[in-house]
Design a protein around this motif. Structure first.
Motif, PDB file in Angstrom:
ATOM      1  N   ASN A 290      -3.858   5.035  -5.506  1.00 11.03           N
ATOM      2  CA  ASN A 290      -4.161   4.039  -6.549  1.00 11.03           C
ATOM      3  C   ASN A 290      -4.723   2.737  -5.994  1.00 11.03           C
ATOM      4  O   ASN A 290      -5.144   1.866  -6.748  1.00 11.03           O
ATOM      5  N   ILE A 291      -4.700   2.608  -4.669  1.00 10.92           N
ATOM      6  CA  ILE A 291      -5.224   1.364  -4.075  1.00 10.92           C
ATOM      7  C   ILE A 291      -6.729   1.295  -4.294  1.00 10.92           C
ATOM      8  O   ILE A 291      -7.453   2.263  -4.049  1.00 10.92           O
ATOM      9  N   ARG A 292      -7.207   0.140  -4.742  1.00 11.39           N
ATOM     10  CA  ARG A 292      -8.654  -0.026  -4.978  1.00 11.39           C
ATOM     11  C   ARG A 292      -9.305  -0.902  -3.910  1.00 11.39           C
ATOM     12  O   ARG A 292     -10.521  -0.960  -3.799  1.00 11.39           O
ATOM     13  N   PRO A 338      -2.916  -6.261  -8.472  1.00  8.84           N
ATOM     14  CA  PRO A 338      -1.919  -5.196  -8.293  1.00  8.84           C
ATOM     15  C   PRO A 338      -2.465  -3.986  -7.547  1.00  8.84           C
ATOM     16  O   PRO A 338      -1.717  -3.281  -6.882  1.00  8.84           O
ATOM     17  N   GLU A 339      -3.770  -3.747  -7.651  1.00  8.56           N
ATOM     18  CA  GLU A 339      -4.308  -2.550  -6.991  1.00  8.56           C
ATOM     19  C   GLU A 339      -4.846  -2.838  -5.593  1.00  8.56           C
ATOM     20  O   GLU A 339      -5.518  -2.012  -4.986  1.00  8.56           O
ATOM     21  N   THR A 340      -4.582  -4.040  -5.123  1.00  7.74           N
ATOM     22  CA  THR A 340      -4.976  -4.371  -3.745  1.00  7.74           C
ATOM     23  C   THR A 340      -3.760  -4.216  -2.838  1.00  7.74           C
ATOM     24  O   THR A 340      -2.661  -4.634  -3.192  1.00  7.74           O
ATOM     25  N   LEU A 341      -3.996  -3.598  -1.695  1.00  6.37           N
ATOM     26  CA  LEU A 341      -2.940  -3.507  -0.681  1.00  6.37           C
ATOM     27  C   LEU A 341      -3.191  -4.619   0.331  1.00  6.37           C
ATOM     28  O   LEU A 341      -4.315  -4.763   0.840  1.00  6.37           O
ATOM     29  N   TYR A 342      -2.183  -5.399   0.603  1.00  2.00           N
ATOM     30  CA  TYR A 342      -2.318  -6.500   1.561  1.00  2.00           C
ATOM     31  C   TYR A 342      -1.649  -6.085   2.872  1.00  2.00           C
ATOM     32  O   TYR A 342      -0.600  -5.447   2.864  1.00  2.00           O
ATOM     33  N   GLY A 365       3.563 -11.095  -6.722  1.00  2.00           N
ATOM     34  CA  GLY A 365       3.774  -9.695  -7.101  1.00  2.00           C
ATOM     35  C   GLY A 365       2.974  -8.691  -6.297  1.00  2.00           C
ATOM     36  O   GLY A 365       2.980  -7.501  -6.610  1.00  2.00           O
ATOM     37  N   GLY A 366       2.282  -9.132  -5.258  1.00  2.00           N
ATOM     38  CA  GLY A 366       1.465  -8.207  -4.448  1.00  2.00           C
ATOM     39  C   GLY A 366       2.322  -7.416  -3.469  1.00  2.00           C
ATOM     40  O   GLY A 366       3.436  -7.812  -3.123  1.00  2.00           O
ATOM     41  N   HIS A 367       1.780  -6.284  -3.019  1.00  2.00           N
ATOM     42  CA  HIS A 367       2.482  -5.411  -2.076  1.00  2.00           C
ATOM     43  C   HIS A 367       1.924  -5.670  -0.674  1.00  2.00           C
ATOM     44  O   HIS A 367       0.718  -5.560  -0.456  1.00  2.00           O
ATOM     45  N   VAL A 368       2.790  -6.005   0.264  1.00  2.00           N
ATOM     46  CA  VAL A 368       2.310  -6.351   1.607  1.00  2.00           C
ATOM     47  C   VAL A 368       2.890  -5.400   2.653  1.00  2.00           C
ATOM     48  O   VAL A 368       4.099  -5.197   2.719  1.00  2.00           O
ATOM     49  N   LEU A 369       1.999  -4.845   3.458  1.00  2.00           N
ATOM     50  CA  LEU A 369       2.425  -4.068   4.623  1.00  2.00           C
ATOM     51  C   LEU A 369       2.306  -4.952   5.855  1.00  2.00           C
ATOM     52  O   LEU A 369       1.445  -5.825   5.898  1.00  2.00           O
TER      53      LEU A 369
END
Ligand code: F6R
Length: 606
Positions: A290-292, A338-342, A365-369
């Motif tokens: 789902n990551i854009r 939301p569809e960006t992976l950081y 609310g972002g998702h960070v690796l």
């Protein structure tokens, strides 16, 4: 940056503190000091300059089995004896060593001065000693009262003459790690200072304060709630913190890189499905699909590694990926999607700007690796998932093996994301094989060292050098220029070769050596035209290439022939060649290679 070491136990503290300071040297510092507590008396020794000067100032025997030490990297006030830590209050009741910045120090200082307190340094940290010293009660209670008044960041250690074998440490935004010994306790801002004494460590979290005695420790929050802490094992072995027979840590770290790549890859290549296995991402394949978009954030060399990573992932996963300097990102009120992976990249896991960027993203609310080397570091603990680099401790201030390890992790991530999307099993298999063969290619590159060292004289007389490359080779050029300027102090600039005509060509002359990256790719013939343009202006040229094209030799003064690898992995190999070039230039110039002027290993302030 600044470093802290603290000890309480049954041994004499001074040698342990001095050894700890010595282990912290690599972080960069310009003064140092220790404070010892003995028979209800605190004594302090401080010195601007190297720890060897501090050693000379100490009496032959120093009594005290409890104490704190500090290496300072000047921010508020010049590097002088007076400004060195530990700082004490006027009554010599408290001594404190502080990492971080107290933003409201001016206000607090003015208040204290109005109350008649006189200061002996220009530092922001001294206010802590006076505030803690003025408190009527235990040191831990003093901390709980004083620290809420502090705006800014701190990692600190303090002793109190009224508490004979007690050290109190606290953390807000600047790391503090407890080391559990046998009948002794230590604390430090960096694992390297603990490695000789213990393998068992506890990471303090922001807002926590710990009271240590030889009998153990207790961690609470500033509002006195007990914190449950897990003990972890220190990563790396003691030998990782030594030079291993090399003249410089940097040289050892460059030479270690085949093993580093092997460790980074270990257990992560999946030959059955021709992909990479990355356990800690905490994202299911469906979520990954789902990551854009991907955004990579880091500082300095980690940022440049991120630029290479962006290229790798974009090529294999066919997703838009970009890298940005973490500090710039966070100050432009970024749109978090939301569809960006950081992805936050950091060797130390403590870089302030990278940490602040990841906090801002998570707040929105972002998702960070995280791609992090230092196990248990703040960034590693605050991300939603991640990949440890397993590069081992990096001691030299300039990053080499961690940078190479970052590129290796990005290649694994690109392969994994690519195999979820665009990459066929056949291509996946070829990439897995290329990665398996990478440590040997690194060994071949390291074998070029004598030839590369012989080119250093071309750089050391230059006032300025240019590093040129296109697409995937441009971030490598940036990192090559970064290494040269950091450790040799030669001014170096990196440009995409295509940009030369748009300005920098005006500077190219027989006095500006150009290091030109010439990967054997579809742009090779265009890069050869650039080479012609440079040659016409008389610039000395060092070509770095895996191509076998006759024009390269004709148009260059020197050629570094690097081993051929899968094009995606070329930056790993080319980067190592440039590290060797920078290292040998700095050796010829007799620079302070492991601790370049003005630089610190992990930048824990803004
Ligand atoms: C360059 C160098 C610095 C670091 C940067 C980020 O040789 O060491 O540019 O790369 O300060 O540090 P980490 O990776 O610890 O976040």
């Amino acid at each position: 940056m600044c470093g802290i070491i603290a000890y309480t136990g049954s041994q004499e503290a001074a040698p342990i503190l001095l050894d700890g300071l010595h282990r912290l040297e690599y972080r960069g510092y310009d003064s140092a000091g220790i404070a010892l507590l003995h028979r209800k008396r605190i004594r302090c020794w401080k010195a601007a300059g190297k720890i060897s000067i501090l050693r000379q100032r100490l009496p032959e025997t120093t009594a005290g089995q409890c104490g704190i030490g500090h290496t300072r990297w000047a921010t508020h006030g010049a590097p002088t004896d007076e400004n060195a830590h530990p700082h004490t209050d006027s009554e010599l009741r408290i001594a404190v060593a502080h990492n971080g910045i107290i933003e409201n120090a001016d206000v607090l200082r003015a208040q204290l001065m109005a109350e008649g307190v006189s200061f002996s340094s220009e530092t922001d940290s001294e206010v802590l000693a006076h505030l803690l010293g003025a408190f009527d009660g235990s040191l831990i209670d003093a901390m709980r009262t004083v620290l809420p008044r502090i705006q800014g960041t701190y990692g600190l250690a303090a002793i109190d003459r009224e508490a004979p074998d007690t050290v109190v440490v606290a953390r807000l935004g600047s790391p503090v790690i407890l080391g559990i010994g046998d009948g002794e306790m230590l604390a430090a801002s960096d694992m390297s200072a603990l490695a000789r004494h213990t393998r068992e460590i506890v990471h303090l979290d922001d807002g926590e304060v710990a009271e240590m005695t030889p009998r153990g420790f207790q961690v609470t929050t500033l509002d006195a709630r007990p914190s449950q802490k897990n003990t972890t094992q220190l990563s790396g072995v003691l030998a990782d913190y030594d030079k291993g027979g090399y003249a410089h840590y940097l040289h050892r770290e460059i030479r270690d890189q085949a093993d580093v790549v092997e460790r980074t890859l270990s257990g992560r290549l999946d030959t059955r499905f021709s992909t990479a296995h990355l356990g800690g991402l905490n994202l299911a394949p469906r979520e990954l699909l789902n990551i854009r978009r991907i955004k990579i954030l880091g500082c300095g060399s980690a940022f440049y590694a991120g630029m290479s990573g962006a290229h790798m992932i974009e090529q294999l996963a066919r997703l838009p990926v970009s890298a940005e300097a973490a500090a710039e990102f966070r100050y432009r009120n970024p749109v978090v999607e939301p569809e960006t992976l950081y992805i936050a990249v950091s060797q130390s896991g403590e870089t302030f700007d990278t940490l602040a960027a990841l906090r801002e993203i998570r707040r929105k609310g972002g998702h960070v690796l995280g791609i992090v080397n230092s196990v248990g570091s703040t960034i590693a603990r605050e991300v939603d998932g991640g990949i440890y680099m397993h590069a081992g401790p990096e001691v030299s201030v300039a990053s080499t093996k961690a940078y190479t390890s970052m590129l290796t992790v990005f290649a694994l991530l690109a392969l994994m994301l690519g195999r979820l999307r665009d990459v066929s099993p056949q291509r996946g298999n070829a990439l897995v094989e290329a990665l398996q063969g990478l440590p040997d290619k690194v060994r071949e590159t390291l074998a070029l060292e004598p030839a590369i060292a012989s080119l250093a004289p071309m750089l050391v007389t230059a006032h300025s050098a240019f590093f040129l490359g296109r697409t995937s080779a441009y971030p490598v050029a940036l990192e090559g220029a970064q290494k040269l300027k950091e450790i040799s102090y030669i001014h170096a600039e990196a440009y995409p070769s295509s940009e030369l005509k748009h300005g920098p060509l005006a500077l190219i002359s027989s006095h500006t050596p150009c290091i030109v990256m010439l990967p054997n790719d579809e742009l090779l013939h265009k890069s050869l035209s650039t080479l012609e343009e440079i040659r016409t202006r008389g610039a000395p040229v060092i070509a770095v290439t895996d191509a076998d094209h006759p024009r390269i030799r004709e148009l260059s003064d020197e050629v570094i022939h690097i081993p051929q690898v899968e094009p995606l992995l070329q930056p790993v190999i080319a980067g190592i060649a440039l590290q060797l070039l920078a290292y040998h230039s700095a050796v010829l110039m007799e620079r302070d290679i492991d601790q370049p002027r003005n630089l610190a290993k992990s930048v824990t302030v803004e």
